[in-house]
Scaffold this active site. Structure first.
Site, PDB file in Angstrom:
ATOM      1  N   HIS A 112       0.827  -1.217   0.000  1.00 48.94           N
ATOM      2  CA  HIS A 112       0.000   0.000   0.000  1.00 48.94           C
ATOM      3  C   HIS A 112       0.858   1.262   0.000  1.00 48.94           C
ATOM      4  CE1 HIS A 112      -3.158  -2.784   2.048  1.00 48.94           C
ATOM      5  NE2 HIS A 112      -3.063  -2.995   0.749  1.00 48.94           N
ATOM      6  N   ASP A 137      -3.785  -2.242  -5.263  1.00 50.69           N
ATOM      7  CA  ASP A 137      -2.740  -3.270  -5.151  1.00 50.69           C
ATOM      8  C   ASP A 137      -1.923  -3.365  -6.437  1.00 50.69           C
ATOM      9  OD1 ASP A 137      -3.223  -4.097  -2.545  1.00 50.69           O
ATOM     10  OD2 ASP A 137      -4.577  -5.711  -3.122  1.00 50.69           O
ATOM     11  N   HIS A 169      -1.648 -10.061  -6.364  1.00 43.35           N
ATOM     12  CA  HIS A 169      -0.239  -9.657  -6.243  1.00 43.35           C
ATOM     13  C   HIS A 169       0.694 -10.548  -7.063  1.00 43.35           C
ATOM     14  CE1 HIS A 169      -0.969  -6.660  -3.215  1.00 43.35           C
ATOM     15  NE2 HIS A 169      -1.525  -7.525  -2.397  1.00 43.35           N
TER      16      HIS A 169
END
Length: 305
Positions: A79, A242, A265
């Site tokens: 973040h 993300d 991710h």
């Protein structure tokens, strides 16, 4: 020329570690031109540096980590990395006295405020962008992510969550990237998780910092947070947050069009590595003046004030 950016001054904040539940002090320091983004653990003696690098990324169930050659890691970087991408910060040293970046409220907004509080300084050195020259796509089952050439930076993200709290109209989000758009539309979107997963992890001594203060928490039927959602489509907006952080792990803003379906991710990182590994698919570019620079990367008034 379009110049590299760093901070004007050192700033500090405290928060809670997602894994340990313990207080973490975060210090953001200005850095000279061509330093790049460096994460540093000061709880180790001597301190250990982790330069942002696509090849150092590991995706765990809880977060994104950077791992060095000695298998030492720093966790929960995603973040803050998104906030750096959003504001186009090229050079910074990020120190924590813990194995992880604090989770704050589960979004990038606290980091954006911290960076703006530090002030943004331009260095007398050309800012390097990664420009996509060829389409690159990666897949994992029915999930996929791709970059196409485009003179700007656009993102188009689709999720497929079968959950009563997420209606079908809230499963896709697309935007033309800019610092303003990132701050307004993306930075406040929080991470999310199932109550049962959090309870299970905490029973095993994990995710001890997980709470309603740092995530959207759902059960099988609804959002459990008293204040509800910040956006109707907060889930997909957070997935885009993300992705912005994941793609900035190369340390450079990217000029191209990003599209993803059910990516996370790991797949975002796989795409970034696939692009960088294919020499003919990208190039470094600099810009002499604002007129040449894609609109996506023009500095907003709030940033270089």
């Amino acid at each position: 020329m379009i110049k590299q950016r760093t901070l004007k001054r050192i700033v500090q904040a405290t928060g809670v570690g997602l894994h340990t539940g313990k207080k973490v002090t975060l210090t953001l320091r200005p850095a000279p031109a061509n330093t790049g983004v460096i994460y540093r653990r000061t709880d180790l003696n001597p301190p250990v540096d982790f330069p942002a690098d696509a090849k150092s990324v590991r995706d765990t169930m809880l977060c994104t980590c950077l791992v060095n050659e000695h298998d030492v890691r720093i966790s929960t970087v995603e973040h803050l990395n998104a906030a750096l991408a959003g504001l186009g910060i090229d050079n910074i040293v990020i120190e924590v006295n813990a194995p992880e970046i604090p989770i704050m409220d589960g979004s990038a907004a606290p980091f954006v405020y911290l960076l703006l509080d530090a002030g943004i300084d331009e260095l007398n050195c050309a800012k390097k962008f990664v420009r996509i020259k060829e389409t690159v796509r990666v897949e994992d089952g029915d999930k996929w992510a791709e970059f196409r050439p485009y003179n700007g930076f656009t993102l188009d993200f689709t999720i497929d969550f079968n959950h009563p709290a997420i209606d079908s109209s809230s499963q896709r989000y697309a935007m033309n990237f800019s610092a303003d758009a990132f701050m307004r539309q993306i930075s406040r979107a929080r991470t999310f998780g199932f109550m049962r997963d959090i309870e299970y992890l905490q029973s095993r001594g994990l995710c001890l910092g997980g709470s309603f203060d740092c995530a959207i928490v759902v059960d099988d039927y609804r959002v459990l947070n008293e204040d509800g959602l910040r956006f109707e489509d907060e889930f997909v907006r957070h997935k885009m947050l993300d992705a912005i952080g994941d793609l900035f792990m190369c340390g450079h803003n990217i000029i191209g069009a990003f599209t993803a379906y059910k990516s996370g991710h790991a797949l975002n990182n796989k795409l970034l590595q696939a692009v960088l590994a294919k020499q003919e698919a990208w190039e470094f570019v600099t810009f002499q003046d604002d007129a040449e620079l894609p609109l996506a990367f023009k500095a907003p008034s709030t940033v270089l004030a």
